[in-house]
Design an enzyme around this catalytic site. Structure first.
Site, PDB file in Angstrom:
ATOM      1  N   GLY A  29       0.822  -1.209   0.000  1.00 14.26           N
ATOM      2  CA  GLY A  29       0.000   0.000   0.000  1.00 14.26           C
ATOM      3  C   GLY A  29       0.849   1.249   0.000  1.00 14.26           C
ATOM      4  N   ASN A  30       0.229   2.382   0.239  1.00 12.93           N
ATOM      5  CA  ASN A  30       0.981   3.634   0.313  1.00 12.93           C
ATOM      6  C   ASN A  30       0.330   4.573   1.316  1.00 12.93           C
ATOM      7  OD1 ASN A  30      -0.971   5.457  -1.140  1.00 12.93           O
ATOM      8  ND2 ASN A  30      -0.594   3.959  -2.772  1.00 12.93           N
ATOM      9  N   ARG A  31       0.935   5.730   1.524  1.00 14.33           N
ATOM     10  CA  ARG A  31       0.532   6.638   2.606  1.00 14.33           C
ATOM     11  C   ARG A  31      -0.534   7.651   2.207  1.00 14.33           C
ATOM     12  NH1 ARG A  31       4.034   5.788   6.700  1.00 14.33           N
ATOM     13  NH2 ARG A  31       6.131   5.080   6.155  1.00 14.33           N
ATOM     14  N   SER A  32      -1.148   7.483   1.057  1.00 12.66           N
ATOM     15  CA  SER A  32      -2.177   8.447   0.655  1.00 12.66           C
ATOM     16  C   SER A  32      -3.315   8.474   1.676  1.00 12.66           C
ATOM     17  CB  SER A  32      -2.729   8.066  -0.721  1.00 12.66           C
ATOM     18  OG  SER A  32      -3.825   8.878  -1.032  1.00 12.66           O
ATOM     19  N   ALA A  96      -3.530   7.766  -5.363  1.00 10.03           N
ATOM     20  CA  ALA A  96      -2.164   7.262  -5.439  1.00 10.03           C
ATOM     21  C   ALA A  96      -2.253   5.796  -5.871  1.00 10.03           C
ATOM     22  CB  ALA A  96      -1.470   7.396  -4.091  1.00 10.03           C
TER      23      ALA A  96
END
Ligand code: C5P
Length: 225
Positions: A29-32, A96
């Site tokens: 995943g990512n930090r969006s 993102a």
């Protein structure tokens, strides 16, 4: 006073981060946070638009009044965007999207074997923004991308705009805690017509309103055909 310049128009917004499954319990995943997408949805609603929000993983609730389509992976986001883009006068891709996903998703939870970890092979995700820009669902549809750049912001942004083929690219300078997960945002919006519009540091709602100003100017009279 709020301009009602998006009344009668439908807009599609993507928000948040995608989750690319490794196995049934793990993902990349990512930090969006989804805050910029949420701000875009709220401001579009305030300006009279009907809003479809294709939402990945977010940490803020969507604004009341938006039609929310929840998705997980980039490929699910692509399906949802393609399914809903034909009705939209403008598409703003603030999500993102993971560039890569695990090439295979394990059917069961990956276990420790004692022989050390297996490498996770990656495959490239479809570029939704590029596909959407190349195959406009409707003539006159305005397509907007977001880009986070750490260096050579203008040159990299211009190259990305050309590569993606969108009408507008909102280029954020990131790094040192800027933009991702923060309240404020600052950007330059590059246009396929060669324009560059500086948006000073401020709340994500202000940036969203400036983006809608630029979008509203570009939607043809009577909407996308
Ligand atoms: O290539 P990059 O990830 O920097 O591009 C960012 C822009 O492209 C964002 O608008 C994002 O939503 C979109 N994007 C996409 N599909 C991908 C990767 C990014 O639509 N696979």
């Amino acid at each position: 006073d709020l301009p009602a310049d998006l009344a009668g128009h439908r807009v599609l917004i993507t928000a948040g981060g995608t989750r690319e499954p490794i196995d049934p319990v793990r993902f990349i995943g990512n930090r969006s946070s989804g805050r910029q997408g949420s701000a875009l949805a709220a401001t579009a609603l305030a300006r009279g638009a009907r809003v479809t929000l294709v939402s990945g993983e977010v940490s803020v609730p969507p604004p009341a009044g938006a039609e929310v389509v929840p998705v997980g992976s980039a490929r699910e986001m692509r399906e949802a965007v393609l399914a809903h883009s034909a009705a939209a006068d403008a598409v703003v891709m603030a999500a993102a999207v993971a560039d890569f996903r695990p090439a295979e998703t394990a059917a069961g939870k990956i276990k420790k074997t004692g022989a050390g970890p297996e490498p996770v092979e990656l495959a490239e995700n479809p570029d939704i923004l590029r596909e959407l820009s190349a195959e406009r669902a409707r003539p006159g549809q305005v397509v907007v991308g977001f880009a986070a750049e750490t260096d050579d912001v203008l040159a990299n942004g211009r190259a990305k705009l050309d590569r993606k083929g969108c009408d507008l690219l909102v280029v954020n300078e990131v790094g040192d805690g800027r933009a991702f997960g923060t309240e404020d945002n600052q950007a330059v919006v590059l246009g396929a017509d060669g324009s560059a519009t500086e948006i000073p540091r401020g709340p994500k709602e202000d940036l969203a309103d400036r983006v809608w100003d630029l979008v509203a100017q570009r939607i043809p009279e009577g909407g996308a055909a």
